[in-house]
Design a protein around this motif. Sequence first.
Motif, short mmCIF file in Angstrom:
data_model
loop_
_atom_site.label_atom_id
_atom_site.label_comp_id
_atom_site.label_asym_id
_atom_site.label_seq_id
_atom_site.Cartn_x
_atom_site.Cartn_y
_atom_site.Cartn_z
N VAL A 96 52.78 87.11 -14.90
CA VAL A 96 52.63 85.88 -15.67
C VAL A 96 52.29 84.73 -14.72
CG1 VAL A 96 55.09 85.26 -15.62
CG2 VAL A 96 53.64 84.43 -17.47
N ASP A 97 52.86 84.81 -13.51
CA ASP A 97 52.54 83.80 -12.49
C ASP A 97 52.69 84.42 -11.11
OD1 ASP A 97 55.29 83.99 -12.33
OD2 ASP A 97 55.69 81.92 -12.89
N THR A 131 58.46 86.67 -19.00
CA THR A 131 58.53 85.43 -19.76
C THR A 131 59.92 84.85 -19.60
OG1 THR A 131 58.01 84.42 -21.89
CG2 THR A 131 59.22 86.48 -21.95
N PRO A 169 49.82 79.97 -12.50
CA PRO A 169 49.58 80.99 -13.52
C PRO A 169 48.83 82.20 -12.97
CG PRO A 169 49.06 78.82 -14.36
CD PRO A 169 49.31 78.66 -12.90
N GLU A 173 51.24 85.44 -24.16
CA GLU A 173 52.09 85.03 -25.28
C GLU A 173 51.32 84.33 -26.39
OE1 GLU A 173 54.69 82.41 -23.16
OE2 GLU A 173 53.48 80.68 -23.71
N ASP A 174 50.07 83.92 -26.09
CA ASP A 174 49.27 83.25 -27.11
C ASP A 174 48.49 84.23 -27.99
OD1 ASP A 174 50.11 80.82 -26.16
OD2 ASP A 174 48.45 80.65 -24.72
N ILE A 212 42.03 85.36 -25.00
CA ILE A 212 42.68 84.48 -24.02
C ILE A 212 41.93 84.49 -22.68
CG2 ILE A 212 44.99 84.56 -25.04
CD1 ILE A 212 45.70 86.76 -23.00
N PHE A 240 49.25 85.13 -17.88
CA PHE A 240 49.94 83.88 -18.21
C PHE A 240 49.83 83.54 -19.70
CE2 PHE A 240 50.21 79.18 -18.41
CZ PHE A 240 51.47 79.02 -17.84
N ASP A 241 48.65 83.80 -20.29
CA ASP A 241 48.42 83.40 -21.69
C ASP A 241 48.70 84.52 -22.69
OD1 ASP A 241 47.65 80.78 -21.09
OD2 ASP A 241 45.63 81.45 -20.56
N ASN A 255 58.57 79.92 -25.33
CA ASN A 255 58.04 80.95 -24.44
C ASN A 255 58.67 82.29 -24.70
OD1 ASN A 255 56.21 79.56 -23.06
ND2 ASN A 255 57.46 79.19 -21.23
N GLU A 267 60.51 74.36 -24.46
CA GLU A 267 59.36 75.10 -23.94
C GLU A 267 59.77 76.52 -23.57
OE1 GLU A 267 56.23 74.48 -20.35
OE2 GLU A 267 57.00 72.71 -21.39
#
Lengths: 214, 271
Positions: A127-128, A193, A133, A140-141, A80, A137-138, A32, A28
Amino acid sequence: MKTNRILFILAILLISGGSTFIFASMDESATNSTPYVKPADDLTFHKQLTSFDQTEAINEENKQVYPEPITPTHIEIPAIGVDASINATGLDDNNEMIVPDNGEDVAWFEPGSQPGSTGNAVLAGHVDDYTGPAVFFDLEDLNPGDEIIITDKKGESLTFVVDQLKSYPKDKAPLRQVFGPTNERSLNLVTCTGLYNQSIEEHEERLVVYTTLK
Amino acid sequence: MNLKKVFILLVTAVMLSSVFAIGALADNHDSSDAMVRIVHASPDAPAVNVYVNGEATVEGAAFKDATDYMNLPAGEHDVAIYPAEANGEGDPVISQTLTIEAGEAYTVAAVGMLDNLSLKVASDSMSVSEGMSKVRVGHLSPDAPMVDVGVIDGDALFSGASFPAITDYQELEAGTYDLEVRTEDGTQVLDLSGTTLEENTVYSVFAVNTADSLEAWVLTDYTMMPSEMPQTGMGGAQSDMNNMFMIGLGTVLAGIVVAGIAINRKNSYQA
């Protein structure tokens, strides 16, 4: 002897099962940290070529019209579900960029470039936070082609398009490439990250989403 | 007995390989690099390709094109400029060794008319006082006379620049200036009224093209930036992952303990 065999089997099961967990957790963090890998030189090369393309376009049409740069107060990333306020920040006494003290807001590095002007404008978000979160946070998507919409307080907006995502160990990021001058009208989104390192109270990597004006 | 060792070795190997896998995925950015941008300031030279150490680095650069800053390892590099249509064949228009230092930024400008082309290398500033602006000028017009750059009806900011000089930087208050390029007898050769210098920004203003069509070309050398990447996380979303790791580790340890018991029992039976 029979109990022994059972014990051995149990041991093997436990160890392999545990290893899977460890692998999964490692995995994970690995995904990430490298959502999208490209050779480091690609970006500069791409940029310098597009800059020529732009100049040619300017020469051909004599003058290409760009929207006015804006002072950003709001960011939307439909892909996102990000919808957040932007605050202008600068440097603290340690020459570090001041980031929001909460997980909801996004910081714009005001001493650098304005979104929409020639140069690298930079937005940073967490990111958090301490409990879970945060706004980026998202991040990276995101995928190349996704859109980022920046608005000022008068409602003027600019749309930027994701070129690429790249993550770097926190001390190895190419600061000039992220914050420095460029011929492009770029907007770079920065967040953390990688693993959170308890001893330095920081994430071990930084994610940069490189985008340019649509 | 041996089984126990094998188990421990196995577990250690599994864990080590995971750690290495993560290390190998990290992207290493080299801090021993220098930054170089290449500038085409030769009015009559065609579009060119620039080869660095034999590799095409810039393609199709025309007059008044500037690359972004590119990373190059510190040290010596062969820089060769070919007409774009030559595809790197034949003789270069010019070829020169460039020596650059780690952590520094450079502008490499191709200057002069084509039949007299040369490379001008300047070291670029990477700092500016907060709220200030920093600027230098370059006289890159091959046939223009020696000039001053100054405020219209006011003092000169840069004096006695002749081709192909690039001056030192001067730090100025940010703002809009009515500047001009003038010859030493005060004749204006280029009107730069309304030149805006943004705060926290470093500029190069190059006077380019031939004297009869002199023009100003403004490049940004640096904008203020932090000393490191911002800290954008507080760790609150990491607990899931850490828990997973701890559960895995616990299970593996339990497995080792069970294996140990089994081995002990086996040994005691044999004894």
